[in-house]
Scaffold this motif. Structure first.
Motif, short mmCIF file in Angstrom:
data_model
loop_
_atom_site.label_atom_id
_atom_site.label_comp_id
_atom_site.label_asym_id
_atom_site.label_seq_id
_atom_site.Cartn_x
_atom_site.Cartn_y
_atom_site.Cartn_z
N GLY A 176 0.75 1.63 3.03
CA GLY A 176 1.85 1.10 2.93
C GLY A 176 1.23 0.80 1.22
O GLY A 176 0.39 2.60 0.46
N TYR A 177 1.79 -0.34 0.63
CA TYR A 177 1.10 0.52 -1.15
C TYR A 177 -0.29 0.26 -0.71
O TYR A 177 -1.22 -0.69 -0.28
N GLY A 178 -1.06 1.01 -1.82
CA GLY A 178 -2.63 1.36 -2.38
C GLY A 178 -2.51 -0.56 -3.22
O GLY A 178 -1.20 -0.91 -3.60
N GLY A 206 -5.44 2.02 -7.94
CA GLY A 206 -5.78 3.11 -7.59
C GLY A 206 -6.85 2.68 -6.40
O GLY A 206 -7.63 2.50 -6.13
N TYR A 207 -7.42 4.01 -5.78
CA TYR A 207 -7.78 3.79 -4.19
C TYR A 207 -9.49 3.87 -5.01
O TYR A 207 -9.65 4.58 -5.79
N GLU A 208 -10.46 3.31 -4.17
CA GLU A 208 -11.22 3.49 -4.08
C GLU A 208 -11.82 4.53 -4.17
O GLU A 208 -13.15 4.84 -4.84
N THR A 244 3.71 -1.51 -12.15
CA THR A 244 3.24 -0.46 -11.41
C THR A 244 2.58 -0.81 -10.40
O THR A 244 2.57 -1.77 -9.78
N ASN A 245 3.31 0.21 -9.15
CA ASN A 245 2.61 0.40 -8.09
C ASN A 245 1.57 1.14 -8.16
O ASN A 245 1.43 1.44 -6.72
N GLY A 246 1.06 1.57 -8.59
CA GLY A 246 0.04 2.86 -8.29
C GLY A 246 1.03 4.23 -7.86
O GLY A 246 1.81 4.26 -8.23
N VAL A 247 -0.32 4.85 -7.48
CA VAL A 247 0.03 6.43 -7.44
C VAL A 247 -0.09 6.64 -6.45
O VAL A 247 -0.33 6.27 -5.12
N PHE A 290 -7.72 3.41 -14.50
CA PHE A 290 -6.41 2.75 -13.93
C PHE A 290 -6.05 4.02 -13.75
O PHE A 290 -6.14 4.88 -14.32
N VAL A 291 -5.69 4.73 -12.33
CA VAL A 291 -5.22 5.46 -11.99
C VAL A 291 -3.61 5.75 -12.09
O VAL A 291 -3.39 4.81 -11.97
#
Ligand code: MLT
Length: 411
Positions: free
Chosen positions: A71-73, A77-79, A292-295, A103-104
């Motif tokens: 779901g939301y990451g 950004g993911y580690e 934002t909820n990121g990429v 910050f992705v």
């Protein structure tokens, strides 16, 4: 009553690349038999490399499986991606960056525009001239500029730093004090870049004046000269004064996929009204996680695959393909008698338009006589007048043909 943001009324015409697209569409409509070759906007043409596609497919399958669905990451950004960025983009060049400083995001264009959210409207902005229009326009939108002066082609309250053949494309630090400085290296649009020593002068200036450098390194993978810096953080002390923007768009063909990242070092401080130091990393984190909820997971897995050995080999083959185009453009134009710059550590070739023509007149001539689209230098700022940009991002066949057609034009 719904009041608008009046600053938008202070913007000039439409965004440069939209104006060009409109002109080209019009020409195309009136000349349906002409095959137009587009070397205008810097958009890639090589497909995404197999290693990255493979990672994307795998991630798509994971999303369809209840065991591995995501779901939301994390907004930042993911580690798995932030760690690869740190290791391969920075450690490999002797730069220590903490994954929490990465910050992705969906693009360097958005980040370059959004960064202004955490900086005061009263800050004095300096841009190089010519410049990637996003830095200027987003500051006009925010209200950091004064009004536009039609005669000079400049906004009041913005410091324009000329970058032309007169100064060998080496921007000089302003005499006055500025707060926000945009630097793009390798440079869009001139295709030129700076040595570490030249870049150090900017870092020193920023330290002396408590300014911030907003450093756009979207084209760093195109650097071929080993001596040139790829990151501003290769200059000692730059972490205290600079934010760096990176993108997968041009390096890995992600213009239609969307992935980029911004580095906001923890030691980088701004000042509040009372003059107290405030961490910009904390502010950007707050802004990023709120807005934002990121990429998407799929895109971040794709970006991660760029750093695998095979991924690197494959993306470098595409970069070499474009650099071969840059050589074709540069050498062909030289043979045709043009004065050309850039194109060696960058996918952009910057040429002087023939005597007596403005950049837009040359744009029209090129479109009408050679059916080739480029970008007029004056669209990037007043010091771009008299110059013109061609990109190496086309296919080799189109690039060769475009240059053949240009060679046949009378200048
Ligand atoms: C350009 O042509 O300058 C770029 O493609 C624009 C961008 O990266 O947004």
């Amino acid at each position: 009553m719904i009041r608008i943001n009046d600053n938008y009324l202070n913007l000039q015409d439409s965004y440069l690349f939209s104006t060009i697209a409109k002109k080209v569409a019009e020409f195309s409509k009136n000349n349906p038999d002409k095959r137009i070759i587009k070397l205008g906007i810097g958009d890639v043409t090589r497909p995404i490399v197999p290693k990255v596609i493979e990672a994307m497919h795998k991630a798509v399958d994971e999303m369809g499986n209840p065991e591995t669905f995501k779901g939301y990451g994390p907004e930042q950004g993911y580690e798995f991606l932030r760690e690869k960025i740190v290791k391969y983009d920075f450690e490999s060049r002797g730069v220590n960056i903490d994954p929490e400083e990465i910050f992705v995001s969906d693009g360097a264009k958005s980040d370059c525009g959004n960064i202004g959210d955490i900086l005061d409207i009263g800050n004095k902005v300096a841009i190089t001239d010519p410049v990637y229009p996003v830095y200027l326009d987003t500051n006009v939108m925010a209200g950091r500029s004064g009004t536009y002066n039609k005669e000079t082609g400049m906004y009041e309250n913005i410091v324009y730093i000329p970058v032309t053949s007169k100064n060998n494309f080496i921007p000089e630090c302003p005499k006055e004090k500025v707060d926000m400085i945009y630097l793009c290296l390798p440079n869009n649009p001139t295709g030129t870049t700076l040595t570490k020593e030249e870049l150090k002068k900017w870092v020193d200036y920023a330290k002396e004046n408590n300014s911030i450098i907003l450093f756009d390194a979207a084209y760093e993978k195109f650097i071929h000269n080993d001596k040139l810096p790829h990151s501003i953080y290769e200059v000692e002390g730059a972490k205290e004064v600079a934010i760096e923007f990176r993108s997968f768009s041009k390096t890995a063909g992600f213009t239609g996929v969307r992935c980029a990242y911004t580095v906001v070092p923890k030691v980088l401080m701004g000042y509040d009204k009372q003059g107290n130091k405030v961490s910009l990393n904390k502010l950007w984190n707050r802004r990023h996680s709120t807005k934002t909820n990121g990429v998407s997971y799929i895109v971040q897995r794709a970006a991660e695959a760029v750093y695998s050995d095979e991924g690197q080999k494959q993306i470098m083959e595409n970069i070499e393909y474009y650099m071969e185009n840059a050589r074709i453009i540069k050498n062909g134009l030289k043979e045709a008698g043009y004065t050309v710059f850039g194109g060696e550590d960058s996918p952009y070739v910057w040429l002087k338009v023939p005597e007596g023509l403005t950049s837009w007149e040359f744009f029209d001539k090129l479109l009408e006589e050679a059916n080739v689209v480029g970008t007029p230098g004056s669209g990037f700022g007043p010091s771009g007048e008299g110059y013109f940009r061609l990109t190496a991002f086309g296919t080799k066949e189109n690039t060769v043909e475009a240059i053949e057609r240009i060679k046949k034009m009378k200048i």
